[in-house]
Design an enzyme around this catalytic site. Structure first.
Site, PDB file in Angstrom:
ATOM      1  N   GLU A  29       0.828  -1.212   0.000  1.00  0.00           N
ATOM      2  CA  GLU A  29       0.000   0.000   0.000  1.00  0.00           C
ATOM      3  C   GLU A  29       0.858   1.255   0.000  1.00  0.00           C
ATOM      4  OE1 GLU A  29       0.735   1.759   2.875  1.00  0.00           O
ATOM      5  OE2 GLU A  29       1.855  -0.021   3.512  1.00  0.00           O
TER       6      GLU A  29
ATOM      7  N   GLU B 143       4.717  -0.169   0.858  1.00  0.00           N
ATOM      8  CA  GLU B 143       4.706  -0.334  -0.600  1.00  0.00           C
ATOM      9  C   GLU B 143       5.098  -1.734  -1.051  1.00  0.00           C
ATOM     10  OE1 GLU B 143       8.871   1.636  -2.293  1.00  0.00           O
ATOM     11  OE2 GLU B 143       7.398   3.020  -1.442  1.00  0.00           O
TER      12      GLU B 143
END
Length: 337
Positions: A162, A305
């Protein structure tokens, strides 16, 4: 994956989660016992091979098309000063991902994984969940379906991550509402806020819990009330992957927190998941314990991420390579135990 037509369809999927293929697991375990090594000498690599075999339904599992999916969303609670960075960084980092300049670009390539980036209405942050639900029912369902859409028929390993300024506060709120405990038990420095910033985050989570105290506690309601679009998308991807028999590798605290509302009612949701690593965010180890997951790696990472999960994917590849490519005692002409 067709996605979820309604909230009821999503809840029905959670109530009927399929299990692994036990015969494939048994076949893989039998092969492990025949390989040219003392039993158990490759440690968790052996367990990983058997685990993946069960979900792929193959005695010799493989990663022909591994995919990293990074979901991005913006949060209305950023107005409370919960992050060291402005909300504009979310879109700027999405641009960096697409230009190939982020850590996940390098790490996904190193692990032989395709990278897809899914921004979700970045120009329209979620509502301030200290005063109202973060998303409407329709918005949350759309986010779940955006996640489900990354689970295509040819994907055989899904690595999730994310990007979203403010989302470690949302993750803490999800954990507190799902598993209980004080807000301070789940809040950490996130992007690197100081003690005053942590105190602001705690206050925001406490206000959110109070605001939604009388609301339903179903997985969907918790996700839409104190989550975020990118977090709901991760939840949708995990459920869709389960229905498709695809192993999921979870990244850090925020990624794992997407499963907290589901796991509170359906603990087996993590049965097809691997915790790629344990991040340096303080609540992550506590959350993994509640989810029943043991991380593959502990490297002090806290980037998000999907970075830690992508590194872990290399370990999973190694486990499957050893399983498939080692000779058996009979093939090698080596005397067994």
């Amino acid at each position: 994956m067709t996605g979820f037509e309604s909230v009821a369809a999503f809840e029905a999927a959670l109530a009927a989660l399929p299990g692994p293929d036990r015969s494939a697991q048994a076949e893989a375990a039998e092969r492990q016992g025949q390989l040219t090594k003392p039993p158990g000498s490759l440690g968790r690599l052996e367990d990983l091979a058997v685990f993946v075999a069960g979900w792929q339904g193959l005695g010799a599992p493989r990663i022909a098309h591994g995919r990293v999916a990074v979901f991005a969303g913006n949060h209305g609670i950023v107005a409370h000063g919960v992050s060291a960075f402005p909300a504009a960084v979310t879109a700027e980092m999405v641009r960096n991902f697409r230009n190939g300049g982020a850590a996940i670009n390098a790490l996904a390539a190193a692990a032989g994984l395709e990278l897809v980036v899914v921004p979700l209405d970045l120009d329209r942050p979620t509502a301030d969940f200290t005063r109202a639900p973060a998303m409407s029912a329709d918005e949350c369902l759309a986010a779940l379906n955006a996640g489900a859409a990354v689970v295509r028929d040819d994907v055989d390993l899904l690595v999730l991550g994310e990007m979203g300024i403010g989302n470690s506060t949302a993750a803490a709120a999800l954990c507190a509402r799902s598993f209980g405990g004080a807000a301070a038990d789940w809040v950490g420095p996130g992007t690197g806020v100081d003690a005053a910033g942590v105190a602001r985050k705690v206050a925001v989570v406490e206000a959110a819990l109070a605001c939604h105290a009388d609301a339903p506690t179903t997985a969907f309601e918790t996700l839409r009330r104190v989550g975020g679009r990118e977090i709901a998308a991760i939840a949708g991807a995990v459920v869709a992957a389960r229905l498709a028999g695809v192993v999921v590798v979870l990244d850090g605290f925020i990624c794992s927190a997407a499963l907290a509302p589901i796991a509170a009612a359906h603990p087996t949701i993590t049965d097809h998941c691997i915790a790629g690593h344990c991040s340096a965010e303080p609540g992550h180890a506590r959350l993994l314990a509640r989810l029943g997951l043991t991380p593959l790696l502990t490297l002090g990472m806290r980037l998000g991420e999907a970075s830690g999960a992508a590194v872990a994917a290399g370990v999973i590849r190694a486990a499957l390579a050893a399983h498939a490519e080692m000779a058996t005692f009979a093939e090698a002409g080596v005397s067994g135990a």
